[in-house]
Enzyme design. Sequence first.
Site, short mmCIF file in Angstrom:
data_model
loop_
_atom_site.label_atom_id
_atom_site.label_comp_id
_atom_site.label_asym_id
_atom_site.label_seq_id
_atom_site.Cartn_x
_atom_site.Cartn_y
_atom_site.Cartn_z
NE ARG A 235 -9.66 35.37 55.81
CZ ARG A 235 -9.55 36.61 55.38
NH1 ARG A 235 -9.30 36.83 54.09
NH2 ARG A 235 -9.66 37.63 56.20
CD GLU A 264 -2.84 33.80 51.73
OE1 GLU A 264 -2.80 34.98 52.12
OE2 GLU A 264 -3.69 33.37 50.94
CG HIS A 296 -4.26 37.66 50.41
ND1 HIS A 296 -4.39 36.74 51.42
CD2 HIS A 296 -5.25 38.57 50.61
CE1 HIS A 296 -5.42 37.07 52.20
NE2 HIS A 296 -5.96 38.18 51.72
#
Length: 331
Positions: A235, A264, A296
């Site tokens: 995270r 993000e 990600h």
Amino acid sequence: MKVFAYGIRDDEKPALEDWEKKNPDVTVGYTQELLTPETAQLAKGSDSAVVYQQLDYTKETLTALAEVGVKNLSLRNVGTDNVDFDAAKELGFNVSNVPVYSPNAIAEHSMIQLSRLLRRTKPMDAKVAKHDLRWAPTIGREMRMQTVGVIGTGNIGRKAINILKGFGAKVIAYDKFPNKELQEEGLYVDSLDDLYAQADAISLYVPGVPENHHLINKDSIAKMKDGVVLVNVSRGNLMDIDAVIDGLNSGKVSDFAMDVYENEVGLFNEDWSGKEFPDPKIADLIARDNVLVTPHIAFYTTKAVDEMVHQSFDAAVAFAKGETPAIAVKF
């Protein structure tokens, strides 16, 4: 029965079509848009909504969904930290997530990135692309010579540990809730400070809950070995990115791999070709030879996507039938 899904990507459609074939009695509607107070109207007449974590599920959003008669919310991901559970409880929502879709996918990505940093593949690839085939000064390090600190030993952390064992690295670990088998192996250290002091490289596998916010910060980095390698595929809010950048600038942090970023949303999974990033820190990090940035994608495998779709839709149907699926979130 009808299930409506938000944020369905093109790569999810094959898995969704497969699920529909196996569940012909369920009518599925979907949109590529994310769930917001405005798009909540699209789920009207549905029994459950399936969503993917990007935006916060605020009280306003949940209220809008409840007003169209939908109080079953199935997330196609692990994280639930963006759900206003106080509002969900007040409104009578059922919530599920997909806690285990493919821990291998994320663990593999983290260890691939760590090994790439150690073997300096980014600067070497850049040299080869320019037809410079000289070795020096791009010399690497061997994984088996490293002490790797694993923070968080849940499903993903344990997979990463197995990969590290295969490389022959020395593994040390820390978790507030130790795994019995790893405890018996003697892998745990007593505190994060112990891990910081011993580890040549550190990889994170903990949730982005408030108590872990900026776990990696100026003070924690100061406790680490000089030239530490950091990897974060968990995270974005686990790291104070300014402190990491300061560490890179000083050399305290020798290398850094990040697959997640605190800011993000609206940045990752977008095409910025020929345009400036809205956040100059990303441009700075991408430009560095000793930093690997991925947007990600650690989870992003065919197996993981299939599991995320199937498990979340199964849970949505269970909720609609008045059942409690095994992946229901307790709150």
